[in-house]
Design a protein around this motif. Structure first.
Motif, short mmCIF file in Angstrom:
data_model
loop_
_atom_site.label_atom_id
_atom_site.label_comp_id
_atom_site.label_asym_id
_atom_site.label_seq_id
_atom_site.Cartn_x
_atom_site.Cartn_y
_atom_site.Cartn_z
N THR A 114 0.85 -1.18 0.00
CA THR A 114 0.00 0.00 0.00
C THR A 114 0.88 1.24 0.00
O THR A 114 1.82 1.34 0.79
N ALA A 115 0.60 2.14 -0.92
CA ALA A 115 1.45 3.31 -1.09
C ALA A 115 0.63 4.47 -1.64
O ALA A 115 -0.45 4.28 -2.21
N ALA A 116 1.17 5.66 -1.47
CA ALA A 116 0.67 6.82 -2.22
C ALA A 116 1.37 6.81 -3.58
O ALA A 116 2.53 6.41 -3.69
N PHE A 117 0.66 7.23 -4.61
CA PHE A 117 1.27 7.37 -5.93
C PHE A 117 1.50 8.85 -6.19
O PHE A 117 0.58 9.62 -6.45
N ARG A 118 2.78 9.23 -6.09
CA ARG A 118 3.17 10.63 -6.22
C ARG A 118 3.37 11.00 -7.68
O ARG A 118 4.02 10.26 -8.43
N SER A 119 2.83 12.12 -8.05
CA SER A 119 2.93 12.61 -9.42
C SER A 119 4.33 13.16 -9.71
O SER A 119 5.07 13.55 -8.79
N GLY A 120 4.65 13.21 -11.02
CA GLY A 120 5.84 13.94 -11.43
C GLY A 120 5.67 15.44 -11.24
O GLY A 120 6.65 16.19 -11.28
N ILE A 121 4.45 15.88 -11.02
CA ILE A 121 4.18 17.27 -10.63
C ILE A 121 4.45 17.36 -9.13
O ILE A 121 3.76 16.70 -8.34
N PRO A 122 5.43 18.11 -8.69
CA PRO A 122 5.85 18.07 -7.29
C PRO A 122 4.71 18.31 -6.31
O PRO A 122 3.87 19.20 -6.50
N GLY A 123 4.69 17.47 -5.27
CA GLY A 123 3.76 17.64 -4.16
C GLY A 123 2.36 17.12 -4.39
O GLY A 123 1.49 17.30 -3.52
N LYS A 124 2.10 16.46 -5.54
CA LYS A 124 0.75 16.02 -5.87
C LYS A 124 0.67 14.49 -5.89
O LYS A 124 1.64 13.80 -6.23
#
Length: 425
Positions: free
Chosen positions: A287-297
Motif C-alpha cells: 500500500t502506497a501513495a502514488f506521487r505525481s511527477g508534478i511536485p507535491g501532488k
C-alpha cells in the motif's frame, strides 16, 4: 514481469511537456494480460457450492464453483488472472494425481508463470463434511442415514500433513516463484454445545470438533514443513459457526439451494479478507501513495468518497486513506483504495477518458501495469494514467492518454504515514 518491476522503481527524467503533446519517442507497450497469474486449488470450501452465481469457468457447474468464492473475490480485487480449478468433493489425490470425474488433476492448472496459489484441501480425505452430515442426520431422527467409519478417518490423519505438503512441493516443482497460501477450513460448530440447526449428540459434536482441530493442525504442519503461508480461517471463524448469530457457514437446515455446513457469502468475504491480509504481510501486495511527477501532488479519491463514479483526481499529498492505494508491485493488476478500484470510466479506451472509483469487478478497465518512467499503463487501451495538461490544480480529474513519458504521467509509489482525515477538496 521483472522488467516491469524494474521500470516501476525508476524515475524517468523527461521534459515537462503537456499530456496533450506526445513525446517524439513512443513508450514501449505493456502486455495486455498484465496481472498476477493465480491458481486456486481445493475442495468445496474453496469452490463455494450453493452460493450464486456460478462461475463461467470450465467445469464450474459440475464442481459447484461460485463466482463469489474467496478465490474469485481476491482475484477481482488485486486484478489477478485467475484459474480456479477448486471442486466440490476433491481430495488431496484429486489435486495431485488422479482425475475427478472427467477433470484432470488440479495441479495441471499450475504453470511456470504462476505466481500465487491458494489451497483449501484435506477435509474430504478425513470425511469432515460427510461425517458431520451423517451425524446430524442420525441425531435428527432421520432414517437411512449414512454411517461414519471412524477407523478410516483415524488411519488417514497421520498421513494428511504429508499429503498437503506434497501438494505445495508439487506446485513449487512447476512454479518455483509461486507464493502458496494454505487456507484452513471454516469452523462449523461452537466451542461447546450444539443447537437446533446443527443437531448432534454431545459425543458426536466432540468428535467433529476433534476432526476440525486435527485438520487445521495438519494444514499448519504442512505449511511449516514447506514454507507455505498459513491462512488461519479456522481460527478466524470461531464465533461464526452454524449456531452463531453471525454465521459464516450454513447450518444442517439451510435455505433451498444452499449446501449444508458450507460457507455462505459472508464467510467467503471474510476468507478473502484473510487472504488479502496474508498477501499484504508477505509483501505480495503493498500500500502506497502514488506521487505525481508534478511536485507535491498525489493520486487521490475526491473527498474520500466511496460512491460509484467518484472522480479520481490530482491532489496535494496528505497521507490520508483517499491516497493509499493497494497494488501488486511489478506484476500489474488493480489499484485499490477505500475498498474499491481505480477504473477507466465506461471501459473507454479513447484519449481523455476520465478515471473514477468503482467496485472491483475484474474487468480490463481496472487493470494497471507499471510502465517505463514510473508510468501506469492500462493494458486494454495501451494508454497511460495522465494529469490533463500537466495541471497543478487540486481537484483535476485524471484521465488516460497516449503514453508520452512526461511528468504528467509519472506516478511513483511511496510509503506514507496514515492520517485519519482527508483535507477538503
Amino acid at each position: 514481469m521483472c522488467a516491469l518491476a524494474a521500470a516501476w522503481a525508476v524515475t524517468f527524467a523527461a521534459p515537462a511537456v503537456s499530456a496533450a503533446e506526445p513525446a517524439s519517442a513512443p513508450v514501449p507497450a505493456v502486455a495486455a494480460d498484465a496481472g498476477t497469474d493465480y491458481v486456486a486449488l481445493g475442495s468445496s470450501f474453496a469452490a463455494g457450492p450453493g452460493i450464486p452465481p456460478l462461475q463461467s469457468s470450465d467445469g464450474a457447474d459440475a464442481c459447484a464453483r461460485s463466482a463469489v468464492n474467496y478465490p474469485s473475490l481476491v482475484a477481482r480485487e488485486i486484478g489477478a488472472d485467475l484459474t480456479d480449478v477448486s471442486c466440490s468433493g476433491a481430495t488431496t489425490g484429486h489435486v495431485l494425481r488422479g482425475p475427478q470425474g472427467t477433470r484432470p488433476p488440479q495441479l495441471q492448472a499450475v504453470t511456470p508463470d504462476t505466481r500465487l496459489v491458494t489451497v483449501t484441501i484435506g477435509g474430504n480425505d478425513v470425511n469432515y463434511l460427510g461425517s458431520i452430515n451423517a451425524y446430524s442426520c442420525q441425531a435428527n431422527g432421520n432414517s437411512g442415514c449414512p454411517t461414519v467409519d471412524r477407523g478410516s478417518i483415524e488411519r488417514t490423519f497421520p498421513e494428511l500433513p504429508g499429503r498437503i505438503a506434497d501438494i505445495v512441493r508439487a506446485v513449487h516443482a512447476v512454479a518455483p516463484e509461486a507464493r502458496v497460501h494454505l487456507v484452513t477450513y471454516f469452523t462449523l460448530l461452537p466451542d461447546s454445545g450444539t443447537c437446533a440447526v446443527a443437531p448432534l449428540t454431545d459425543e458426536q459434536a466432540a468428535y467433529e470438533r476433534s476432526i476440525a482441530a486435527r485438520l487445521a493442525a495438519a494444514t499448519a504442519d504442512a505449511a511449516a514443513a514447506t514454507g507455505a503461508t498459513l491462512v488461519d480461517l479456522a481460527g478466524a471463524s470461531r464465533g461464526h459457526d452454524a449456531c452463531s448469530a453471525n454465521p459464516w457457514v450454513e447450518s444442517y437446515r439451510p435455505a433451498q439451494g444452499r449446501s449444508t455446513y458450507h460457507p455462505n457469502e459472508g464467510g467467503m468475504r471474510a476468507a478473502a479478507d484473510l487472504v488479502h491480509a496474508a498477501l499484504a504481510s508477505g509483501g505480495v501486495t503493498q500500500t502506497a501513495a502514488f506521487r505525481s511527477g508534478i511536485p507535491g501532488k498525489c493520486v487521490d479519491v475526491r473527498n474520500a468518497a466511496t460512491a460509484d463514479g467518484t472522480p479520481v483526481q490530482l491532489y496535494t499529498c496528505n497521507g490520508t486513506a483517499a491516497q493509499r492505494w493497494t497494488h501488486v508491485p511489478g506484476e500489474g493488476g488493480t489499484l485499490r483504495a477505500l475498498g474499491r478500484c481505480l477504473d477507466v470510466t465506461g471501459g473507454g479506451t479513447a484519449n481523455g477518458t476520465k478515471v473514477q472509483l468503482w467496485p472491483c469487478n475484474g474487468t480490463d478497465a481496472q487493470r494497471w501495469a507499471p510502465g517505463p518512467g514510473s508510468s501506469l499503463v492500462n493494458p486494454r487501451s495501451g494508454r497511460c494514467l495522465d494529469d490533463p495538461g500537466s495541471s497543478t490544480a487540486d481537484g483535476t480529474q485524471l484521465q488516460i492518454w497516449d503514453c508520452n513519458g512526461t511528468a504528467a504521467q509519472r506516478w511513483t509509489p511511496s510509503a506514507v504515514p496514515y492520517v485519519a482525515q482527508h483535507a477538503p477538496a
